[in-house]
Design a protein around this motif. Structure first.
Motif, PDB file in Angstrom:
ATOM      1  N   LYS A  57       0.807  -1.218   0.000  1.00 25.29           N
ATOM      2  CA  LYS A  57       0.000   0.000   0.000  1.00 25.29           C
ATOM      3  C   LYS A  57       0.842   1.270   0.000  1.00 25.29           C
ATOM      4  CE  LYS A  57      -3.913  -2.056   2.467  1.00 25.29           C
ATOM      5  NZ  LYS A  57      -4.694  -2.072   3.737  1.00 25.29           N
ATOM      6  N   TRP A  58       2.182   1.130   0.119  1.00 22.87           N
ATOM      7  CA  TRP A  58       3.047   2.322   0.187  1.00 22.87           C
ATOM      8  C   TRP A  58       3.327   2.809  -1.224  1.00 22.87           C
ATOM      9  CZ3 TRP A  58       8.491   3.896  -0.032  1.00 22.87           C
ATOM     10  CH2 TRP A  58       8.716   5.100   0.656  1.00 22.87           C
ATOM     11  N   TYR A  59       2.493   3.734  -1.668  1.00 20.88           N
ATOM     12  CA  TYR A  59       2.522   4.211  -3.052  1.00 20.88           C
ATOM     13  C   TYR A  59       3.890   4.738  -3.492  1.00 20.88           C
ATOM     14  CZ  TYR A  59       0.944   6.871  -7.159  1.00 20.88           C
ATOM     15  OH  TYR A  59       0.787   7.375  -8.421  1.00 20.88           O
ATOM     16  N   PRO A  60       4.608   5.533  -2.672  1.00 21.24           N
ATOM     17  CA  PRO A  60       5.914   6.056  -3.124  1.00 21.24           C
ATOM     18  C   PRO A  60       6.941   4.990  -3.464  1.00 21.24           C
ATOM     19  CG  PRO A  60       5.125   7.318  -1.238  1.00 21.24           C
ATOM     20  CD  PRO A  60       4.211   6.136  -1.380  1.00 21.24           C
ATOM     21  N   LEU A  61       6.704   3.727  -3.049  1.00 23.65           N
ATOM     22  CA  LEU A  61       7.661   2.674  -3.372  1.00 23.65           C
ATOM     23  C   LEU A  61       7.763   2.445  -4.882  1.00 23.65           C
ATOM     24  CD1 LEU A  61       9.521   0.814  -1.708  1.00 23.65           C
ATOM     25  CD2 LEU A  61       7.805  -0.979  -1.984  1.00 23.65           C
ATOM     26  N   LEU A  62       6.758   2.881  -5.627  1.00 25.50           N
ATOM     27  CA  LEU A  62       6.803   2.762  -7.089  1.00 25.50           C
ATOM     28  C   LEU A  62       7.958   3.563  -7.689  1.00 25.50           C
ATOM     29  CD1 LEU A  62       2.995   2.998  -7.988  1.00 25.50           C
ATOM     30  CD2 LEU A  62       4.472   0.994  -8.225  1.00 25.50           C
ATOM     31  N   THR A  63       8.494   4.502  -6.919  1.00 19.88           N
ATOM     32  CA  THR A  63       9.618   5.284  -7.452  1.00 19.88           C
ATOM     33  C   THR A  63      10.877   4.420  -7.633  1.00 19.88           C
ATOM     34  OG1 THR A  63      10.302   5.943  -5.215  1.00 19.88           O
ATOM     35  CG2 THR A  63       8.790   7.406  -6.386  1.00 19.88           C
ATOM     36  N   LEU A  64      11.018   3.372  -6.824  1.00 20.89           N
ATOM     37  CA  LEU A  64      12.241   2.558  -6.871  1.00 20.89           C
ATOM     38  C   LEU A  64      12.503   1.970  -8.262  1.00 20.89           C
ATOM     39  CD1 LEU A  64      12.462   0.580  -3.510  1.00 20.89           C
ATOM     40  CD2 LEU A  64      14.009   2.328  -4.354  1.00 20.89           C
ATOM     41  N   PRO A  65      11.573   1.195  -8.837  1.00 21.01           N
ATOM     42  CA  PRO A  65      11.868   0.646 -10.169  1.00 21.01           C
ATOM     43  C   PRO A  65      12.039   1.722 -11.229  1.00 21.01           C
ATOM     44  CG  PRO A  65       9.588   0.192  -9.528  1.00 21.01           C
ATOM     45  CD  PRO A  65      10.284   0.718  -8.320  1.00 21.01           C
ATOM     46  N   MET A  66      11.346   2.853 -11.068  1.00 25.75           N
ATOM     47  CA  MET A  66      11.465   3.932 -12.056  1.00 25.75           C
ATOM     48  C   MET A  66      12.884   4.507 -12.067  1.00 25.75           C
ATOM     49  SD  MET A  66       8.523   4.200 -13.509  1.00 25.75           S
ATOM     50  CE  MET A  66       6.795   3.831 -13.247  1.00 25.75           C
ATOM     51  N   PHE A  67      13.407   4.823 -10.883  1.00 27.91           N
ATOM     52  CA  PHE A  67      14.750   5.408 -10.807  1.00 27.91           C
ATOM     53  C   PHE A  67      15.821   4.400 -11.227  1.00 27.91           C
ATOM     54  CE2 PHE A  67      12.892   8.336  -7.442  1.00 27.91           C
ATOM     55  CZ  PHE A  67      12.782   9.387  -8.324  1.00 27.91           C
ATOM     56  N   ILE A  68      15.633   3.146 -10.820  1.00 30.60           N
ATOM     57  CA  ILE A  68      16.615   2.130 -11.186  1.00 30.60           C
ATOM     58  C   ILE A  68      16.621   1.919 -12.699  1.00 30.60           C
ATOM     59  CG2 ILE A  68      17.215  -0.309 -10.926  1.00 30.60           C
ATOM     60  CD1 ILE A  68      15.984  -0.083  -8.062  1.00 30.60           C
ATOM     61  N   PHE A  69      15.429   1.878 -13.301  1.00 30.02           N
ATOM     62  CA  PHE A  69      15.343   1.726 -14.759  1.00 30.02           C
ATOM     63  C   PHE A  69      15.993   2.913 -15.462  1.00 30.02           C
ATOM     64  CE2 PHE A  69      12.983   2.481 -18.750  1.00 30.02           C
ATOM     65  CZ  PHE A  69      13.294   1.312 -19.421  1.00 30.02           C
ATOM     66  N   MET A  70      15.742   4.119 -14.968  1.00 31.09           N
ATOM     67  CA  MET A  70      16.343   5.311 -15.563  1.00 31.09           C
ATOM     68  C   MET A  70      17.872   5.215 -15.548  1.00 31.09           C
ATOM     69  SD  MET A  70      15.948   9.304 -14.346  1.00 31.09           S
ATOM     70  CE  MET A  70      16.790   9.035 -12.797  1.00 31.09           C
ATOM     71  N   GLY A  71      18.420   4.807 -14.420  1.00 32.30           N
ATOM     72  CA  GLY A  71      19.869   4.705 -14.311  1.00 32.30           C
ATOM     73  C   GLY A  71      20.454   3.668 -15.243  1.00 32.30           C
ATOM     74  N   TYR A  72      19.800   2.510 -15.335  1.00 32.06           N
ATOM     75  CA  TYR A  72      20.335   1.455 -16.193  1.00 32.06           C
ATOM     76  C   TYR A  72      20.200   1.792 -17.678  1.00 32.06           C
ATOM     77  CZ  TYR A  72      21.585  -1.852 -12.588  1.00 32.06           C
ATOM     78  OH  TYR A  72      22.217  -2.466 -11.527  1.00 32.06           O
ATOM     79  N   VAL A  73      19.136   2.475 -18.051  1.00 36.40           N
ATOM     80  CA  VAL A  73      19.001   2.894 -19.453  1.00 36.40           C
ATOM     81  C   VAL A  73      20.152   3.811 -19.836  1.00 36.40           C
ATOM     82  CG1 VAL A  73      17.645   4.361 -21.013  1.00 36.40           C
ATOM     83  CG2 VAL A  73      16.517   2.578 -19.694  1.00 36.40           C
ATOM     84  N   LEU A  74      20.444   4.789 -18.985  1.00 34.26           N
ATOM     85  CA  LEU A  74      21.514   5.735 -19.294  1.00 34.26           C
ATOM     86  C   LEU A  74      22.885   5.070 -19.246  1.00 34.26           C
ATOM     87  CD1 LEU A  74      20.138   8.808 -17.342  1.00 34.26           C
ATOM     88  CD2 LEU A  74      20.200   8.504 -19.800  1.00 34.26           C
ATOM     89  N   SER A  75      23.035   4.074 -18.381  1.00 35.54           N
ATOM     90  CA  SER A  75      24.309   3.367 -18.295  1.00 35.54           C
ATOM     91  C   SER A  75      24.492   2.418 -19.473  1.00 35.54           C
ATOM     92  CB  SER A  75      24.381   2.599 -16.975  1.00 35.54           C
ATOM     93  OG  SER A  75      25.545   1.827 -16.905  1.00 35.54           O
ATOM     94  N   GLU A  76      23.477   1.594 -19.742  1.00 29.42           N
ATOM     95  CA  GLU A  76      23.574   0.597 -20.811  1.00 29.42           C
ATOM     96  C   GLU A  76      23.659   1.243 -22.199  1.00 29.42           C
ATOM     97  OE1 GLU A  76      23.728  -2.777 -20.670  1.00 29.42           O
ATOM     98  OE2 GLU A  76      23.867  -2.709 -18.481  1.00 29.42           O
ATOM     99  N   SER A  77      23.048   2.416 -22.363  1.00 30.44           N
ATOM    100  CA  SER A  77      23.073   3.090 -23.666  1.00 30.44           C
ATOM    101  C   SER A  77      24.343   3.914 -23.875  1.00 30.44           C
ATOM    102  CB  SER A  77      21.836   3.995 -23.824  1.00 30.44           C
ATOM    103  OG  SER A  77      21.829   5.006 -22.830  1.00 30.44           O
TER     104      SER A  77
END
Length: 440
Positions: A57-77
């Motif tokens: 039910k902790w809605y802000p936890l959705l930020t975790l996969p978003m930030f991690i995905f953002m970092g890996y996209v910029l790193s992998e690309s």
């Protein structure tokens, strides 16, 4: 057996399990589940269920996969590669310029990712070979990369501060803003140290040759634009959030989408890049979810035992320690634990104990979140078993020995300790920005 002894036994059992190499979430959650059943019988089974529901039910936890995905996209690309090329061209003529540029690279990578491991990986694979090839002192550069990568858990969007926010029940936005000035302060102190040291001894960080400096102005401008891309992504994510136009979760989605579109526009979003980014995001997100679930269960048992009040009484009444002495002892314990645990494990192990105690002693929990994070950074680089020391050993070339790696971190650890003392002495260094933004 008294509740105090049960609490001590729980903590000791958990530490023994961690020393034997058990999974962090298994050790913490297992001890919590057994203790709950022992104390409250069948009713204790409600604790893990309640923790799971609280987590979902902790809605802000959705930020975790978003930030991690953002970092890996910029790193992998390979957008981080463009950053280093920019620093190479613009900072090369300065004594120690490439090492200074590496600190700048780490700050920008931190703003993209929020994880220190990503900064270490990028620094060791991109910056380290280039610095060694250009005659930089190997002890200097290994220290630079370890110190710079530690900024990833302090400069927003810090994933560790998101976890702290959940456990301490503090606003994520205020914690992020509280980390900005201390993070930039430490980066500035690192840069000043590198510049002064290389100015006194140019052999540690030689300038680029005339031939390498002779880059056309058009190419310099193009590389500057590539280096500004992470700042544009960071601004697109943070400006709407700080101004109240979007929620934290919406801003994290904007950051992830902006990073994805940047990779697409540059023609680097291949199928392989996308699959790697999603796979690594899923793995790390699931790991964090299990650890948080275990921490919530452990914290619930500790609350039920009243362990926090017992420990406060031990420190303040029986031992007669003042609040500041207790706070310093807490920070020292983080440094000791950091020699064999990562930041997330340290947080979930002691947060159920320390956070309520810090609040009971009258300290600000936003400020304490910054202190915890800086102390974790110091612990990462503290022998004998600092997390960053072994990451560097795994990634460094054979000519860099473990002795070189240990010897490289002393001046940077001293700088970080100085920054920690400054922020403890002057809390407004951390609190000014969140008070200014949220107090308008």
């Amino acid at each position: 057996m008294s509740y105090e002894m049960i609490a001590i036994f729980m903590f000791a059992t958990m530490m023994v399990m961690l020393f034997t190499g058990q999974r962090v979430f298994g050790a913490i959650g297992g001890v919590a589940a057994v203790a709950a059943l022992f104390l409250w019988g069948d009713g204790g089974s409600a604790i893990p269920f309640s923790s799971a529901m609280k987590l979902m039910k902790w809605y802000p936890l959705l930020t975790l996969p978003m930030f991690i995905f953002m970092g890996y996209v910029l790193s992998e690309s390979k957008i981080a590669d463009d950053l280093y090329k920019m620093f190479h061209v613009w900072m090369g003529p300065v004594s120690g310029g490439l090492a200074i540029g590496t600190i700048g690279l780490m700050v920008l990578v931190s703003a993209m990712n929020g994880l220190s491991v990503a900064g270490m990986a990028i620094g060791a694979t991109i910056a380290l070979p280039e610095l060694l090839r250009r005659g930089y002192d190997k002890r200097m550069v290994t220290g630079v990369i370890q110190a710079g990568s530690s900024l990833g858990i302090l400069v927003p969007p810090s994933v560790v501060l998101v976890l702290y926010a959940m456990i301490a029940r503090q606003p994520v936005g205020q914690l992020w803003l509280a980390g900005v000035v201390p993070g930039l302060l430490m980066a500035t102190l690192f840069i000043l140290y590198i510049y002064i040291r290389c100015k006194m001894n140019p052999a540690l960080g030689p300038t680029l040759s005339e031939e390498e400096r002779n880059v056309p102005r058009g190419e310099k401008i193009r590389l500057l634009g590539a280096g500004l891309l992470p700042l544009i992504i960071f601004a697109a994510m943070m400006v709407p959030f700080v101004n109240g136009w979007t929620s934290l979760v919406e801003s994290s989605a904007i950051g992830a989408m902006t990073a994805f579109m940047a990779a697409v526009v540059k023609g680097r979003m291949t199928r392989e890049v996308f699959e790697n980014s999603v796979r690594q995001t899923l793995g790390i997100s699931c790991m964090f979810m299990w650890i948080i679930l275990a921490a919530l269960g452990f914290g619930a048992v500790f609350d039920g035992l009243g362990a926090v009040n017992a420990i406060k009484g031990l420190f303040t009444e029986q031992l007669g320690l003042d609040p500041w002495m207790i706070l310093i002892l807490m920070q020292l314990s983080f440094i000791i634990m950091g020699t064999f645990l990562d930041d997330t494990a340290m947080l979930v192990i002691v947060a159920p104990l320390y956070v309520p105690l810090v609040h009971a002693l009258g300290f600000d929990l936003i400020w304490y979140g910054v202190l915890y994070t800086i102390t974790t950074q110091i612990a990462y680089m503290t022998p004998p078993f600092g997390y960053n020391l072994f990451l560097m050993r795994a990634m460094a070339p054979p000519e860099i020995s473990l002795r070189d790696i240990y010897g490289s971190i002393l001046p940077f650890v001293m700088i970080m300790v100085s920054a920690l003392i400054l922020i403890m002495t002057f809390p407004q260094i951390a609190l000014w920005l969140p008070e200014y933004v949220y107090g308008r």
